[in-house]
Scaffold this motif. Structure first.
Motif, short mmCIF file in Angstrom:
data_model
loop_
_atom_site.label_atom_id
_atom_site.label_comp_id
_atom_site.label_asym_id
_atom_site.label_seq_id
_atom_site.Cartn_x
_atom_site.Cartn_y
_atom_site.Cartn_z
N THR B 192 3.85 -0.56 17.40
CA THR B 192 4.50 0.74 17.59
C THR B 192 4.84 1.44 16.30
N GLY B 193 4.98 0.69 15.20
CA GLY B 193 5.34 1.34 13.95
C GLY B 193 6.77 1.85 13.92
N SER B 194 7.64 1.23 14.69
CA SER B 194 9.01 1.73 14.77
C SER B 194 9.91 0.93 13.85
N LEU B 195 10.73 1.60 13.08
CA LEU B 195 11.61 0.93 12.12
C LEU B 195 12.71 0.17 12.85
N SER B 236 -2.88 -0.05 7.80
CA SER B 236 -2.38 1.20 8.36
C SER B 236 -0.93 1.32 7.95
N SER B 237 -0.35 2.49 8.13
CA SER B 237 1.04 2.65 7.73
C SER B 237 1.97 1.82 8.62
N ARG B 238 1.50 1.50 9.84
CA ARG B 238 2.34 0.65 10.69
C ARG B 238 2.47 -0.74 10.07
N TYR B 240 2.58 -1.37 6.91
CA TYR B 240 3.59 -1.28 5.85
C TYR B 240 4.99 -1.31 6.45
N ILE B 241 5.19 -0.55 7.53
CA ILE B 241 6.52 -0.52 8.14
C ILE B 241 6.86 -1.88 8.73
N ALA B 244 7.07 -4.45 4.87
CA ALA B 244 7.91 -4.26 3.69
C ALA B 244 9.41 -4.38 3.97
N PRO B 245 9.97 -3.70 4.98
CA PRO B 245 11.40 -3.90 5.23
C PRO B 245 11.72 -5.33 5.61
N PHE B 277 3.96 -8.63 -0.90
CA PHE B 277 4.79 -7.42 -1.00
C PHE B 277 4.25 -6.50 -2.08
N HIS B 281 2.14 -2.84 -1.59
CA HIS B 281 2.55 -1.59 -2.24
C HIS B 281 1.40 -0.97 -3.00
N TYR B 288 -2.60 6.36 -0.51
CA TYR B 288 -1.92 7.66 -0.66
C TYR B 288 -2.67 8.55 -1.64
N ILE B 289 -3.03 7.95 -2.77
CA ILE B 289 -3.76 8.74 -3.78
C ILE B 289 -5.09 9.19 -3.21
#
Lengths: 115, 780
Positions: B192-195, B236-238, B240-241, B244-245, B277, B281, B288-289
């Motif tokens: 879900t990609g939810s924090l 995917s950005s999910r 990372y979420i 990383a946290p 980790f 990053h 991103y770049i």
């Protein structure tokens, strides 16, 4: 060879600058916040290198709190960014609420660990 | 107009019905998981089993009596005399805090359960929770059907039952639930990609760190999975979420637990998470770049970065490697190293090698512990690849690593069990899905009705390709049908042209009889699994090992309650401050039940102290008396199984006493006790063996039982039959001679015999003649 690389670097730098200028202001604010957190972490590491690492738990909690807020801010930026297709049906208020909750938990732990 | 609405109403009704049914099935699974673990309570009594649970029970008693602040700061002076043990900093508090909280809640609701009852029943309750967590995890991976199957399998799998039976009050009882729940939250965050779920994930990981030392499995598996996703291009950005946290919050929370403390950032077991980790990053930054630059500029950026960054990277890696290599074990703890290198423990740390749970498992134990799942797992792995998602790649990684670790230590079969259940649940659910769809598709054709559920017909995507074969109902390709019955029904041929016009996609459907037969066989497989699990729970894993039973020839039950008899004698007939020496196996039970101070116990954290006791047990009487006297010991406890045939007695453990003692005190040499490479206690035994304390204390007066001194465990007559004890006196032997307690004789007041000048401490001038023996000899 060196000149072409320096010219390439210049061109790269310019294109990066122009691309970044196009991002919305709200995202730039978040980026600034991330940069500030990382900068604070670096200052703490330098201070530890000068003064010594006792008490270690304080150092650890300080550095990890900075790193933690940076990471969470990046997560917020990912979720709020309108160009991100995966999160287009996530309301930004929900993203911010999650961000606040996670920060609360993080800082509760930090307070406990600070010693 | 009304038709789509009706269809919609029908589907929502079906979904509602399905949800209610799932809920009741889950409830029943929870009840099943709880009840199958109650065999020990029914067959024996509601008692705490084994050795380690007694320590946890004692700690929980202390917690409930004195409150949490005293618990955190507790220094226990009744074990490891004279060293003591810092309980607050060396125990994983999750289990005791959980049981303590449960007890406190129940008592405040005026349900007056005793602490022992709560402790005994904690494990079955948490195994019900674990099966619900398995349902949630598998639902995230494959769907609700697979989830229910996996939950049902986990409720009964014998490997998990063995460590979570009612009375087995050990860390794994809650740790397995925490493990599965943490994995579920990680997968949920990934999907879900939810924090919010990321926060919950970190908190569940904190609960896992509190509960068990096996948390290092999580903190290495999740980074491995993230790395796998990055390498296979599934970043995917999910991701990372999800990751990383978790690392930041998880490391902080792990450092909060006193027993982990700064190990969370300093030991090599955690370095993988930091490395990944940094890697994630870097990857995120690169993406991103790439997103904001044009492709040409991106290539330029890549070239620049590689040339500059490579040099920096090498420097950093060199520093890191130098740091890690400077410590002798490269920063890993002994137990973790023995996981990576299975021969490490036997070479360097005999205590770790001596624990029976740390031996590698035998092949039959796989079939005993996970039974049918052992060959459903490969089918599940294949099903996970169709299609491959982040979640299913995680489960595949989980099973592969847990299979490796279970091959190193039999105790870690427990970590394999949830993975095997998840995989088998997926496999079974997919198989059932194919068969029922085949039946559902062909049943209308069979019954002659023309309504075909087009929803089913178009789901031609996923089929478990481990089936016997697939059949296409098109006319062009005439494939061979590997079905069991090779004849086609007439009606199917007739219906084929009409069906073909309705269905556009190709279908993967099996013949009707094959499907029905296959479903029957699968149900039969499940039945065999259930029968085996219930048998294993009832016969193999329910023994409390503090009470033994045997069946007499006329069918009656004979109970051996010698251990508790001995501990009760100790608690009633000795002073509160008396010290009891025994081998370290019985330390926890002695402190918990007899409430006496012991010298060594099951924590085995101090090898030298254990070696001291081992040396004393291997030495002759006088030397042993000296050692025990220097430790203020009053009583010595020995477990002896020769009269009744109890095989886990101290004589059988004697080889470890010699090895561990000899590892620290070189005057104990193992070959002195061996005759032809074997430990013998009969007439062929070596004189060192026949004179050592363990032999004497075990076999003192043993010849009086049957006149010949026949040892039922070693199956020989003992070597030295008639001897007296000079430095010890027997004070208690239990009913079946299983536990024997001896007291140290005080030194005599007067020293008779040859006139020897005693070496005096205060004046050196008066001591003149010295005999050969320097030490004061009170016995001659």
């Amino acid at each position: 060879m060196a000149r072409s690389t320096s010219k390439d670097a210049q061109a790269l730098f310019n294109s990066l600058r122009s691309a970044y200028a196009a991002t919305p202001t709200s995202l730039k604010i978040i980026d600034l916040y991330v940069g500030f957190a990382v900068f604070t972490a670096l200052i703490q590491v330098v201070y530890m290198a000068i003064v010594g690492s006792f008490p270690f738990n304080s150092f650890l909690s300080g550095v990890l709190s900075c790193v933690g807020t940076a990471v969470l801010a990046v997560c917020l930026r990912i979720q709020v960014n309108k160009e991100n297709k995966e999160f287009k049906d996530l309301p930004p208020e929900r993203a911010f609420a999650d961000f606040v909750l996670c920060n609360l938990v993080l800082h509760l732990v930090i307070m406990n660990f600070l010693g | 107009m009304a038709d789509p609405e009706n269809a919609m109403g029908a589907t929502t009704l079906r979904y509602a019905f399905g949800n209610v049914l799932s809920f009741f099935i889950l409830l029943l699974i929870g009840v099943l998981a709880f009840s199958i673990r109650l065999f020990s309570v029914i067959k024996y009594e509601s008692v705490i089993h084994e050795f380690d649970p007694y320590f946890n029970y004692r700690v929980t008693q202390f917690l409930t009596k004195n409150g949490i602040y005293d618990f955190w700061n507790w220094f226990d002076d009744r074990t490891w005399y004279p060293l003591g043990r810092v309980i607050g900093g060396t125990v994983y508090p999750g289990l005791t805090l959980t049981a303590g909280t449960l007890w406190w809640i129940l008592n405040s609701l005026n349900v007056p359960l005793s602490v022992e009852t709560v402790c005994v029943f904690t494990a079955p309750i948490f195994s019900a929770f674990a099966s619900w967590a398995t349902y949630l995890l598998t639902k995230e991976v494959k769907g609700a059907g697979a989830g229910l199957t996996a939950a049902a399998l986990l409720a009964m799998v014998p490997s998990y039952i063995s460590r979570s039976v009612a009375g087995s009050y050990d860390n794994e009882a809650v740790a397995i639930f925490a493990l599965i729940f943490t994995f579920y939250l990680y997968i949920k965050t990934l999907n879900t990609g939810s924090l919010f779920y990321a926060t919950l994930n970190a908190l569940a990981y904190f609960y896992m760190v509190c509960s068990w030392g096996g948390y290092t499995f999580i903190i290495n598996l999740i980074p491995m999975h993230v790395l796998l996703c990055i390498v296979t291009g599934r970043y995917s950005s999910r991701l990372y979420i999800a990751y990383a946290p978790f690392v930041v919050l998880g490391t902080l929370l792990a450092a909060l637990v006193p027993v982990v403390g700064f190990n969370a950032v300093m030991t090599s077991e955690h370095f993988a998470s930091f490395l990944v980790f940094i890697i994630i990053h870097v990857v995120a930054f690169v993406y991103y770049i790439k997103g904001i630059l044009s492709p040409k500029m991106f290539k330029v950026a890549v070239m620049l970065v590689i040339s500059v960054g490579l040099a920096v990277c090498c420097a950093v890696m060199a520093i890191l490697i130098a740091l890690v290599a400077s410590s002798p074990t490269k920063g890993w703890s002994g137990r973790s190293l023995s996981l990576l290198d299975p021969t490490y423990a036997s070479k360097y740390i005999p205590i770790i090698a001596s624990v029976s749970e740390h031996q590698p498992p035998t092949w039959p134990s796989y079939f005993m512990d996970i039974n049918v799942l052992a060959f459903l797992v490969p089918a599940g792995i294949i099903a996970c690849f169709l299609p491959l998602s982040d979640a299913s790649s995680f489960v595949v990684l989980y099973i592969v690593t847990s299979v490796y670790f279970s091959g190193v230590m039999v105790r870690l079969m427990l970590v394999l069990a949830p993975a095997a259940c998840i995989m088998s649940g997926i496999a079974l659910s997919e198989a059932f899905h194919v068969f029922t769809r085949s039946i559902k598709f062909q049943l209308p054709g069979l019954l002659g009705s023309s309504q075909v559920d087009s929803g089913d017909a178009s789901s031609s995507t996923v089929v478990a390709q481990n089936d016997a074969g697939k059949v296409e109902k098109t006319e062009d390709t005439a494939k061979e049908r590997p079905s069991k019955k090779n004849k086609k029904k007439e009606k199917e041929i007739v219906d084929k042209p009409s069906l073909k016009t309705k269905i556009e996609k190709r279908l993967l459907v099996l013949p009707l009889e094959a499907s029905i037969f296959a479903i029957l066989l699968l149900v039969l497989l499940g039945a065999f699994y259930v029968v085996h699990c219930v048998w294993a729970a009832a016969e193999a894993y329910s023994a409390p090992s503090i009470v033994l039973t045997s069946h007499s020839p006329d069918g009656g039950l004979h109970v051996f309650d010698d251990f508790r008899e001995a501990y009760a004698w100790l608690s009633h007939n000795t002073e509160v401050d008396d010290k009891v020496a025994s081998w370290w196996d019985y330390g926890y039970q002695t402190t918990a039940m007899a409430n006496r101070t012991v010298i060594v116990d099951n924590n085995t954290w101090n090898n030298t102290h254990i070696a001291t006791v081992g040396t004393a047990m291997s030495s002759p009487e006088k030397a042993a008396w000296e050692i025990f006297n220097s430790l203020d010991v009053k009583y010595v406890l020995v477990v002896f199984g020769g009269l009744v045939g109890y095989p886990s007695d101290d004589i059988n453990k004697f080889l470890w006493m010699v090895r561990i003692g000899g590892g620290v005190f070189p005057h104990i040499k193992e070959p002195d006790y061996l005759r032809d490479g074997h430990y013998r206690i009969d007439s062929q035994a070596t004189p060192t063996m026949l004179n050592c304390l363990m032999y004497k204390l075990s076999y003192y007066r043993f010849v009086e039982t049957d006149g010949k001194g026949f040892d039922r465990v070693r199956r020989t007559e003992i070597g030295k039959k008639h001897f007296k004890l000079t430095h010890f006196e027997e004070v208690f032997t239990t009913h079946h001679w299983m536990v024997r307690i001896y007291k140290l004789k005080p030194p005599k007041n007067r020293i008779r015999g040859k006139a020897k000048k005693l070496k005096s401490k205060t004046s050196t001038t008066t001591s003149t003649k010295r005999s050969g023996a320097n030490k004061r000899n009170p016995w001659h």
